[in-house]
Design an enzyme around this catalytic site. Sequence first.
Site, PDB file in Angstrom:
ATOM      1  N   ASP A 175       0.875  -1.166   0.000  1.00 11.11           N
ATOM      2  CA  ASP A 175       0.000   0.000   0.000  1.00 11.11           C
ATOM      3  C   ASP A 175       0.923   1.230   0.000  1.00 11.11           C
ATOM      4  OD1 ASP A 175      -2.400   1.584   0.398  1.00 11.11           O
ATOM      5  OD2 ASP A 175      -1.661   1.867   2.428  1.00 11.11           O
TER       6      ASP A 175
ATOM      7  N   ASP B 206      -1.535  -0.725   5.989  1.00 12.68           N
ATOM      8  CA  ASP B 206      -1.689  -0.082   7.295  1.00 12.68           C
ATOM      9  C   ASP B 206      -3.098   0.410   7.570  1.00 12.68           C
ATOM     10  OD1 ASP B 206      -1.764   2.250   5.623  1.00 12.68           O
ATOM     11  OD2 ASP B 206      -1.223   3.433   7.381  1.00 12.68           O
TER      12      ASP B 206
ATOM     13  N   ASP C  83      -7.194  -1.911   4.100  1.00 17.67           N
ATOM     14  CA  ASP C  83      -6.275  -2.984   3.735  1.00 17.67           C
ATOM     15  C   ASP C  83      -6.593  -4.292   4.449  1.00 17.67           C
ATOM     16  OD1 ASP C  83      -4.722  -1.383   2.037  1.00 17.67           O
ATOM     17  OD2 ASP C  83      -3.553  -0.617   3.722  1.00 17.67           O
TER      18      ASP C  83
END
Length: 816
Positions: free
Chosen positions: A477, A678, A682
């Site tokens: 990410d 994080d 996600d």
Amino acid sequence: MSAPAVPAADPSLPARSGAPVGLTETQVAAVDAPSSLAVCTQWLEGPEGARTGRTRLLLGGIHCAACAGVIEGALLRVDGVRLAEVNGAAERAVVEWDPARTRVSTLIEAVRAAGYGAFPDTGAEAVALARRESRRAIWRLFVAAFCMMQVMMYATPAYVAEPGDISVDMVQLLRWASWVLSVPVVLFAAGPFFQGAWRALRERRIGMDVPVSLGIAVTFVASSAATFGGLQAASVFGREVYFDSLTMFVSFLLAARLLESRARARAAQSLDAVMRRLPDAVERLLADGRVERVPAAELVLGDVIRVHAGQAFAADGEVLDGRTQVDEAMLTGESRPVERGPGDAVSAGCLNLGSPVTLRVTQLGAQTRFQRIVALVERALTERPSFLVSVDRIAGPFLWAVLALALGAYVVWLQIEPARAIEVAVAVLIVTCPCALSLGAPVAWLAAAGNLARRGVLLQRLDALEALTRVRHVVFDKTGTLTEDRLALALAQPLSQPDRLDATRVRAIADALAARSRHPLARALSASADAHASAGLPALADLIEQAGAGLQARVDGRTWRLGSAAWCGADEAGVERPAVWLAMQGEGDAHGPGERWQPLVRFEFDETLRADAAAAVASLQAAGLRTLLLSGDQPAPVARMAAKLGLGGHRARCTPQDKLDAVAVLQAQGEAVAMVGDGINDAPVLARADVSIAMGSAAALAQARADVIVLSDRIGDLVVLHDTAVRTVRIVRQNLAWALLYNLVSVPLALVGWLPPWLAGLGMALSSLLVVLNGLRLARDRVRSTPAHPLPAQEAGAVREAALEQPAVMTATSGA
């Protein structure tokens, strides 16, 4: 809000009459006291307000994988126990139990009734137990080694003398002397082997102590029969004595177990130390100025406490008075102390290295970061990866095969050379004991987990290490993972030059306006103003802030604005990054319809890349891993980030479902995928990935779904994690290969009679010790420290070591 109350024991539980198994009434009261439970028990909320206790127990007397199964079985038979997990290598158990149906003292009694030691897992008790067990082990080894030397002295004449040199009476006297010296070896020194075998058989299991004990017993009985029957008497056991072999392999096995237990303690030490950070008592400052010393478990929110240099913080809090340096390595893996002063937050478990400070308690118990880390450590100390469970399954049938093989060897040698049948059977029993098979892997896993914990990388699932070695794709990410959670000024683009004002003055006005706003972009602009601070910030008049637009104020008789393009009369076409504009009032009435603004500067911002991100991505790619960036951000910043880091691929405007689909496509192609994220968005893809990794600053839901949590927030620790996983699996395979090779070579030698029992015992002991020491290589790496220190390096290190050496947690469980 105070700390969670400890449920009282159910009065309907059976009353205790007399001293229960293994515990006195005083010890029962101490173990079940709320202050004692607060140290080793976490309370989990269930449906309709019901609570379940999750208690850590320290175990004693564990020598093999079968011991863990015996203890688990004993705990699960206790009414009210919902879950029991035992890790033999770490000598720990975690038990979930219903306080309405049982007590912790009952759990301890169940383990003790099975023949093992059990104690609430507190720092003081752990140190005392280790000292007691080490003392007993050394005494047993001393007795065995001393008697072995004497027996070898009496056995030597029979080996070196020619026929007829020693009379029959003298030979018989030497045998009697050897028998007398072998009795304490069998009855005292070899006691743990017989106790372990009896416990396993009573639980209808077969452990590694069974063939060892059988070999010791058969050797002693056969030698005693030959001694009592005389030189001329024939028996099913033959005429030879093996007291020298008996005492020798008992000594070797005890020496190996002593070294193994200390090695296993070292393997768990790094993880164990994380749980030993809270002090047993703290100084609480009362409103009337008095100071009282209370157990940490009695603190409540809002209490004011004093923490001296060298002590750990007992709770999360806010510093009220004093400045100091704090060791936060437990939370971040960073060995450099950080400055903390009035208004700063400090976390439970961190060490005060500088000077005394006063703080107000803001979080207690399960709400602290420390307690979350303890929960992760508990899992690492008690979880047995599926790989190890498979090894344990193999060990049972293997031991039955060993017994059958020894019996077959005895029967065959009775036909070949009856005098040597016992010797060969005993050698087969001893040499094939699969201690190396069951010890090498758990020690390696614990050593690796401890090494990672020192860096601030916590494993929630030990299986993740094995899965990481199969990963070929690492998916990142962007925001909060590769970048920090703040923006930085990337560009200050002049748009026009006002009369009578230079660029320095214009920037000073922008900084003055930005300093008055809490907007993220204004804060980022203000944070970049250090280089211009010497010019001084101008005074602002008639300051107003328009929500969603920006700020306006009068400076030098003119009206200025800092904010959005529309607010400042600017054109934002072609601007791809977050930006704010500084504009000055032009012609017309600033409050009338003829209002006109002259944009002077456009400030563009970009995400702050983590300092080690580029080097970490390059290292991962050098290790053969492919990298992919999946982000919900716009295409332009995602493409810039991917190009800056040299990522293998990138996709922008990804929804949580898009990320999930991308990982699923890779997995459908047979690829193993690691996901690093994080955010809450996600969580689904973290749950789907083969290995999921969350940053320390990640959302709680993301961390809950992750296999690994990088508390340090350093991308570079992903490289360490991958390297550690590769080394761990390599060492585990080396240990298993060695155990297999050892048995392939030694079993045929024992079957043909070329391996005497004493040499078989030495081989088994050295084989087990070899795999343990090989596994401990994973614990030797040290965290790289940063040379620069707010404290002098030697002083900070001395304070830290002194604090860590103090026994940490504890309460009234003495004698339990």
